[in-house]
Write a protein that holds these residues in place. Structure first.
Motif, PDB file in Angstrom:
ATOM      1  N   ILE A  56       1.088   6.731   6.289  1.00 32.09           N
ATOM      2  CA  ILE A  56       1.057   5.253   5.497  1.00 32.09           C
ATOM      3  C   ILE A  56       0.621   4.059   5.901  1.00 32.09           C
ATOM      4  O   ILE A  56       0.739   3.379   6.476  1.00 32.09           O
ATOM      5  CB  ILE A  56       2.565   4.939   4.536  1.00 32.09           C
ATOM      6  N   TYR A  64      -1.516   3.645   1.653  1.00 31.96           N
ATOM      7  CA  TYR A  64      -1.822   3.138  -0.092  1.00 31.96           C
ATOM      8  C   TYR A  64      -2.965   2.547  -0.300  1.00 31.96           C
ATOM      9  O   TYR A  64      -3.961   2.223  -1.738  1.00 31.96           O
ATOM     10  CB  TYR A  64      -0.404   1.851  -0.212  1.00 31.96           C
ATOM     11  N   ASP A  65      -4.144   1.978   0.273  1.00 28.13           N
ATOM     12  CA  ASP A  65      -5.253   1.274   0.538  1.00 28.13           C
ATOM     13  C   ASP A  65      -6.049   2.679   0.274  1.00 28.13           C
ATOM     14  O   ASP A  65      -6.418   2.704  -0.907  1.00 28.13           O
ATOM     15  CB  ASP A  65      -5.641   0.826   1.719  1.00 28.13           C
ATOM     16  N   LYS A  68      -5.179   4.265  -3.690  1.00 25.90           N
ATOM     17  CA  LYS A  68      -6.041   3.264  -4.086  1.00 25.90           C
ATOM     18  C   LYS A  68      -7.432   3.935  -4.112  1.00 25.90           C
ATOM     19  O   LYS A  68      -7.694   3.514  -5.287  1.00 25.90           O
ATOM     20  CB  LYS A  68      -5.769   1.681  -3.925  1.00 25.90           C
ATOM     21  N   PHE A  83       1.652  11.524   1.308  1.00 23.37           N
ATOM     22  CA  PHE A  83       2.188  10.489   2.227  1.00 23.37           C
ATOM     23  C   PHE A  83       3.087  11.915   3.661  1.00 23.37           C
ATOM     24  O   PHE A  83       4.003  11.908   3.250  1.00 23.37           O
ATOM     25  CB  PHE A  83       2.708   9.309   2.081  1.00 23.37           C
ATOM     26  N   THR A  85       5.133   9.932   6.595  1.00 26.37           N
ATOM     27  CA  THR A  85       5.926   8.502   6.654  1.00 26.37           C
ATOM     28  C   THR A  85       7.086   8.462   7.756  1.00 26.37           C
ATOM     29  O   THR A  85       7.370   9.603   7.456  1.00 26.37           O
ATOM     30  CB  THR A  85       6.064   7.712   5.316  1.00 26.37           C
ATOM     31  N   ASP A  92      10.869   2.727  -0.667  1.00 26.05           N
ATOM     32  CA  ASP A  92       9.207   3.252   0.113  1.00 26.05           C
ATOM     33  C   ASP A  92       8.292   4.088  -1.277  1.00 26.05           C
ATOM     34  O   ASP A  92       7.346   4.503  -1.718  1.00 26.05           O
ATOM     35  CB  ASP A  92       9.588   3.903   1.295  1.00 26.05           C
ATOM     36  N   ILE A  95       7.487   3.280  -4.536  1.00 23.08           N
ATOM     37  CA  ILE A  95       6.025   2.421  -4.730  1.00 23.08           C
ATOM     38  C   ILE A  95       4.814   3.808  -4.144  1.00 23.08           C
ATOM     39  O   ILE A  95       4.102   3.294  -5.235  1.00 23.08           O
ATOM     40  CB  ILE A  95       6.081   1.560  -3.542  1.00 23.08           C
ATOM     41  N   GLY A  96       5.276   4.721  -3.348  1.00 20.79           N
ATOM     42  CA  GLY A  96       4.057   5.266  -3.600  1.00 20.79           C
ATOM     43  C   GLY A  96       3.914   6.327  -4.566  1.00 20.79           C
ATOM     44  O   GLY A  96       3.009   6.871  -5.024  1.00 20.79           O
ATOM     45  N   ALA A  99       2.023   4.901  -7.002  1.00 21.03           N
ATOM     46  CA  ALA A  99       1.001   4.326  -6.837  1.00 21.03           C
ATOM     47  C   ALA A  99       0.010   5.945  -6.964  1.00 21.03           C
ATOM     48  O   ALA A  99      -0.602   5.761  -7.740  1.00 21.03           O
ATOM     49  CB  ALA A  99       1.113   3.913  -5.450  1.00 21.03           C
ATOM     50  N   ARG A 299      -4.760   3.780 -11.757  1.00 21.55           N
ATOM     51  CA  ARG A 299      -3.066   3.638 -11.022  1.00 21.55           C
ATOM     52  C   ARG A 299      -1.957   2.598 -12.738  1.00 21.55           C
ATOM     53  O   ARG A 299      -2.471   1.681 -13.465  1.00 21.55           O
ATOM     54  CB  ARG A 299      -2.969   2.540  -9.989  1.00 21.55           C
TER      55      ARG A 299
END
Length: 347
Positions: A56, A64-65, A68, A83, A85, A92, A95-96, A99, A299
């Motif tokens: 991450i 995340y970028d 995306k 991920f 991480t 966290d 959010i993942g 996404a 997304r």
């Protein structure tokens, strides 16, 4: 068994990335390595991995970028994304997940858990693909049974009916000449991306696979039950074409005039009919729109913006989609939706 599976590992810590790559290689995976998000995107322009492991927190483009960019790029909607991480609190993870991440592995990495997680995600993909193939074969067998004892012309109507299910149908005689193709088959061979019609005969670009195709075609005239599946890679990369060869001889006395091959473009994405989704899963208009946008690689925040609704509302629709499709993860939902063109053939 895993020799053909490719995993992209994106990690800025050289030692950790090397250790992960070594473990994956020992497990017979092919490993692509990227030290940052920019390098990862360059690799994704040339390769389509079967699964992505991604840190991450990285300099420049973070995890995340990368996720995306993958979802926006298209064609990667069903690639499992995990991920790596050190961030493991609830926010966290949330959010993942929103996404579009499939899973989290917390550092320091437990390699037994890593390998088990990867195997589980790849097996899920394989189960969906196998189910799609089986549904296509069952659908054609039903059509074939209703046309039993008739000439090849009697198959025309049923063959073209498969266009609405995005299944290519090719009727071939014993000499290998193509007698008939529906529109979906014409589209596939017209792409000239690994399989086509040359001199009136269906041929693949890979000699070994082409030989397998024509050996299977010969068997189809002799056997009632045949499970031949031939995969032809796209010359430009991406997911392959599948050619299904079901056995079609009913009895020793009834040799068919022609046999049918089923062509599947496994890279189909945005062609799923909203009406089909409604019929299969009893979706509301709002749920159907969200489903189609997920198939298109959007997304959750993009869906909220384009639909002009709150992201919490999108999450509400997503939960309903999970319930109605008997899934519980976004990646599984997308894989189920991607199989709809074949699934609808048996409805």
């Amino acid at each position: 068994m895993n020799a053909q599976r490719t995993i992209l590992c994106i990690e800025d810590e050289d030692d950790l990335r090397g250790d992960i790559a070594e473990e994956l290689s020992a497990a017979d995976y092919h490993v692509l390595q990227a030290s940052d998000g920019k390098q990862a995107l360059a690799i994704l322009n040339e390769h389509r991995p079967d699964l992505v492991l991604c840190d991450i927190t990285m300099p420049g483009l973070g995890g995340y970028d990368v996720l995306k960019a993958m979802r926006e790029k298209g064609g990667f909607g069903d690639v499992p994304f995990i991920f790596l991480t050190a961030l493991a609190d609830r926010n966290d993870v949330l959010i993942g997940k929103q996404a579009g991440a499939d899973d989290y592995l917390v550092k320091p990495i437990d390699y037994e858990i890593l390998l088990a997680t990867i195997a589980a995600r790849l097996n899920q993909v394989a189960r969906v693909q196998t189910g799609a193939v089986e549904r296509a074969e069952e659908a054609w067998q039903e059509v074939l049974n209703t046309s039993r004892g008739r000439t090849v012309e009697a198959l025309y109507k049923a063959t073209f009916a498969f266009d609405r299910f995005l299944v290519g149908v090719v009727v071939v005689d014993e000499t290998g000449n193509v007698r008939l193709m529906n529109k979906e088959a014409e589209r596939i061979v017209g792409e000239n991306e690994g399989i086509g019609v040359v001199g009136g005969i269906l041929k693949g670009a890979v000699p070994k696979q082409n030989t397998k195709l024509h050996e299977g075609l010969k068997k189809a005239f002799e056997e009632a039950y045949l499970d031949e599946i031939v995969s032809f890679p796209r010359q430009s990369g991406g997911r392959p074409y599948l050619v299904l060869i079901p056995g079609q001889r009913f009895t020793p006395e009834e040799k068919p005039e022609a046999v049918v091959l089923l062509l599947i473009d496994t890279e189909q994405r945005t062609k799923v009919s909203g009406d089909t989704l409604v019929r299969l899963y009893n979706l509301t208009p709002a749920e159907t729109r969200v489903a189609l946008m997920l198939i298109d690689g959007k997304r959750l925040d993009q869906i909220a913006e384009e639909c002009e609704i709150a992201q919490t509302t999108v999450v509400f629709h997503l939960k309903n989609l999970f319930r109605k499709t008997d899934t519980n993860r976004q990646a599984d939902l997308i894989r189920v939706l991607l199989s709809v063109p074949l699934r609808s053939a048996v409805s």
